[in-house]
Scaffold this active site. Structure first.
Site, PDB file in Angstrom:
ATOM      1  N   ASP A 318      28.059  48.907  54.805  1.00  0.00           N
ATOM      2  CA  ASP A 318      29.341  49.124  54.140  1.00  0.00           C
ATOM      3  C   ASP A 318      30.444  49.073  55.192  1.00  0.00           C
ATOM      4  OD1 ASP A 318      31.192  49.607  52.157  1.00  0.00           O
ATOM      5  OD2 ASP A 318      30.185  51.370  51.361  1.00  0.00           O
ATOM      6  N   GLU A 519      37.423  55.830  46.005  1.00  0.00           N
ATOM      7  CA  GLU A 519      36.681  56.430  47.109  1.00  0.00           C
ATOM      8  C   GLU A 519      37.218  57.821  47.458  1.00  0.00           C
ATOM      9  OE1 GLU A 519      35.174  53.817  50.168  1.00  0.00           O
ATOM     10  OE2 GLU A 519      35.759  52.074  49.000  1.00  0.00           O
TER      11      GLU A 519
END
Length: 838
Positions: A318, A519
């Site tokens: 990621d 997020e």
């Protein structure tokens, strides 16, 4: 086929998510599910891959293992460094555009394809794999169909529809020249405070498992059929491996401090079905398990995923997640590769990462065997997906049909169906719903006519902010959907965002809810809705006070404590984040033009709904489970009953404060202290206005912005005096820096503010200051504007962003004059300050 409730599965399995010692990191691969990879060895693919590898240098192989972001790489870079992949992050668009449509995406895909297949730099001409976060439809492309976010889709209990959604998404992605999507998210969300809760289908692992297979097969096609990875399907990504939905306190990128059994049975539930369906890539999680970062966990990435589960694709990292592994940095991390990450996502650190990884391979820190295993996996996926033979992206079948694929009527109808199936009716006192479309309906609330608000984060940009309805051609707001049906039936629909009206309506539909986020920016300390801001509640109560029946349509990515709003409404609908097809809401709220019920409520809670704002974690099967609305709850028109008056005690002690907020309505928020610091260094509290520093060098007074005295005016008579916001505890803002978050201010400046600086302080000798004056000068005098300073500016200037004590330091010259209403961490600003270069 509908997915049955999994109450018995959860209780019988004892999935209680009990915390364990952070030292308990032993993995027992033999206890994990054994999976058979559905794609047997293909001799032709293996031979082709080996032939390529036999000709590749170490530099070429390492290049295949590195993925760079669109905003930080050029086609020439791809050609020179033989990069294996590019991605478009949430804020990355072709040519640095704020938004991009089909033509721009196709042009970017073509440019990188041409560069990667050009052998002039000595490479093998291997095309790049272009990846993007198409997580609720092709959400980065203007004009695409936006499906409901995953937390809404979980309420449908409909894997068959999920497969269709996956296929539609893949077709729209391929139509823009892109062949890889970072979806589906298989997080099993156990604490709704997590900012990514809406990316998870449910708290129930069986729902996630069923949707996993359906979504992978929708995106990629079914293994063994001609559709598998054909020109209308895309490479899928199961993410984030593993435990991202189980972090302690719901902290994004935090640690899941749980037993291996819980990690396996709860959070691992979606991966065996995904692997069995032939998912080509798996993304490693930012998070840790009992303190061990997943990007560095060889036991789980290699022994469990690639070994026990027989995963035959490749593992991708990621966004700079490898840099969080102990001993690593964003541009140097042999440990992540040795642990089993095959392709490192190095958006802006790719150049140094390539150079360091080449050095480490040649020094033996990364073995040739490990290097070749990673490259073989990557190339196999490329060959298997047809990438090496597909040709120019814009010339491929889906791209040639883009105008009839992207945002097509068929895809929008599919999304509208998903909206209808995902709505959950929580309250319907007196049988208020369904509404008569021939009546006079007031549609109000600040989200009623906002496609952005109903779509949420990961919509045209990372946080989904700064957008208008004009950015969504072909889409329909909830207001527009209601109006279309009311007009057709002969009724009257009136839009009034603030709830005012000239003629009393028969009923009011109030659409309100969370602002978009993504997020960690969505992490919250408790489940209170809009802490400290009651304007939605006041609107509901005002309508009720005038004896107008009220239907609340609540937009959110997760269950929140809304008891007060429930009490102030006659009917209450959890609409989640429905995406671009707002008329799907009208389909269920309204009778048809003939007065019949066309569509009933079918959605059932996939997340337990809290009784108080502090009731989290809250999951079916845990001890003392006592939600307000249980997992599986959802009324229909046949089962509706009156809901009594709910307690309005939130359970939160002290003042409620929005995360990332430092200063609001002219005052420091709870946990912050504001001071004036004179040129002589002495400080005085600034809570009361007007006041001034001990030496008169700086003063503060109340002024009006949007309401009476909701801002503070700061004026300097001497240089080096300051206004300071100080936290009661050190703030760790490293995640926010990595995410390109900004310190944002609502400000109004006088032309005399030519020597104004802003900074963050982390202690003696640990302060970074940035010049604010040039940006303020670009705003017309006496005009309010949102100014943003990227947090990385302060790090470059010298602040240790992991230990910020003073998140705001304003230092003026001898005539600076500025008014400030609000200071927060965010992305939605009008002007961005340029960072210092050293």
């Amino acid at each position: 086929m509908k997915l049955a409730f999994a109450i018995g599965v959860i209780v019988a399995s004892g999935l209680l998510s009990q915390p364990v010692s952070s030292a308990d990191t032993t993995v027992h691969p033999e206890q994990w599910p054994a999976v058979q990879w559905p794609l047997p060895q293909d001799a032709k693919i293996a031979s082709r891959v080996q032939a390529l590898m036999d000709r590749m240098s170490v530099e070429e192989k390492v290049g295949q293992m590195v993925q760079a972001d669109l905003n930080s790489v050029t086609p020439d870079d791809v050609r020179r460094y033989h990069l294996g992949s590019v991605l478009a992050g949430g804020n990355s668009k072709p040519g640095g555009l704020p938004k991009a449509g089909v033509a721009q995406w196709q042009a970017a895909a073509d440019a990188f394809w041409r560069a990667s297949t050009d052998k002039s730099a000595g490479g093998q001409g291997i095309p790049v794999l272009f990846g993007i976060d198409a997580v609720h439809g092709h959400n980065n492309a203007v004009g695409a169909t936006l499906f409901p976010q995953n937390s809404a889709l979980g309420a449908m209990r409909d894997p068959a529809l999920m497969e269709k959604i996956g296929a539609a998404t893949a077709a729209e992605v391929r139509a823009t020249g892109i062949s890889w999507t970072f979806a589906p998210t298989l997080a099993v969300v156990r604490d709704d405070r997590w900012g990514r809760s809406y990316e998870g289908y449910s708290e129930d692992p069986s729902i996630v498992a069923a949707y996993s297979k359906a979504m992978v097969e929708g995106l990629q096609g079914k293994v063994g059929t001609p559709a598998f990875l054909d020109t209308m399907h895309a490479v899928a990504t199961a993410k984030h491996f593993l435990g991202d939905g189980g972090t302690t306190n719901g902290k994004d990128q935090g640690s899941a401090d749980i037993s291996e059994a819980d990690l396996r049975t709860i959070h691992g539930a979606g991966y065996p079905p995904a692997v069995a369906a032939g998912v080509q890539t798996v993304m490693a999680s930012f998070s840790a398990w009992n303190g061990v970062k997943m990007h560095g966990n060889k036991a789980l990435l290699t022994d469990v995923l690639k070994g026990r589960m027989d995963f035959g694709g490749f593992v991708v990292g990621d966004w700079n997640g490898h840099g969080q592994v102990p001993g690593c940095s964003n541009d140097d991390c042999a440990a992540a590769i040795n642990a089993g990450v095959d392709m490192l996502m190095a958006p802006d650190s790719w150049r140094g990462l390539v150079e360091n990884t080449v050095r480490e391979v040649k020094a033996g820190q990364i073995t040739t065997q490990r290097l070749d295993d990673a490259v073989r996996r990557i190339l196999t996926v490329k060959v298997r997906s047809g990438l090496l033979d597909a040709g120019l992206p814009s010339a491929q079948p889906a791209a040639r049909q883009a105008s009839s694929i992207v945002g097509s009527p068929a895809h929008r109808d599919l999304a509208r169906q998903a909206v209808r199936e995902s709505l959950v009716l929580l309250k319907n006192n007196g049988g208020l719903l369904p509404l008569n479309p021939r009546s006079r309906i007031l549609v109000t609330g600040d989200a009623a006519d906002s496609i952005s608000r109903q779509s949420g984060g990961w919509t045209l940009n990372w946080q989904g902010v700064g957008l208008t309805n004009a950015d969504f051609p072909g889409a329909q707001s909830i207001w527009a959907g209601i109006k279309a049906q009311v007009d057709k039936a002969g009724g009257t629909a009136v839009l009034s965002t603030d709830g005012t009206f000239s003629e009393k309506p028969d009923v009011a539909v109030v659409v309100f809810g969370e602002e978009p986020y993504a997020e960690f920016q969505g992490d919250i300390p408790n489940l209170a809705y809009r802490p400290g801001d009651d304007h939605d509640l006041e609107l509901l109560r005002a309508l009720h006070a005038r004896h107008i029946p009220v239907v609340a349509v609540f937009l959110s990515g997760r269950p929140l404590w809304v008891n007060r709003e429930l009490n102030a409404s006659d009917a209450f609908v959890a609409a989640w984040l429905p995406g671009s097809e707002g008329e799907g809401v009208a389909d269920v709220l309204l009778r048809d033009a003939h007065g019949q019920i066309a569509h009933d409520f079918r959605g059932r809670l996939a997340y337990s709904w809290p009784r108080t704002a502090t009731q989290t974690p809250l999951n079916l099967g845990q001890a003392g489970y006592d939600p307000l609305f249980a997992f599986g709850y959802g009324l229909t028109y046949a089962t509706a009953h009156d809901l009594g008056v709910l307690s309005e005690n939130s359970g939160v002690k002290g003042q409620l404060v929005q995360p990332g907020l430092f200063f609001d309505r002219g005052k420091a928020v709870a946990g912050m202290q504001d001071y004036l610091v004179g040129a002589n260094g002495k400080r005085v509290p600034a809570r009361v206005a007007p006041t001034h520093s001990d030496d008169g060098a700086v003063s503060i007074a109340s002024v009006d912005f949007k309401a009476q005295e909701d801002a503070r005016r700061l004026r300097w008579t001497q240089a080096h005096a300051r206004f300071v916001l100080e936290s009661g505890k050190a703030l760790d803002l490293e995640r926010e820096v990595n995410g390109d978050v900004m310190l944002a201010l609502w400000v109004r400046a006088k032309p005399s503010s030519s020597s104004l600086r802003i900074g963050m302080n982390c202690g003696l000798g640990c302060e970074g200051m940035v010049n604010l004056a040039p940006t303020l000068a670009s705003v017309p005098p006496d005009t309010w504007a949102r100014i943003g300073i990227p947090l990385k500016c302060f790090r470059v200037a010298g602040t240790n962003m992991a230990k910020v004590m003073q998140p705001v330091v304003l230092e003026g010259g001898d005539s600076a004059d500025i008014a400030v209403s609000r200071v927060w961490l965010g992305m939605d600003v009008d002007k961005v300050v340029d960072c210092p270069t050293h």
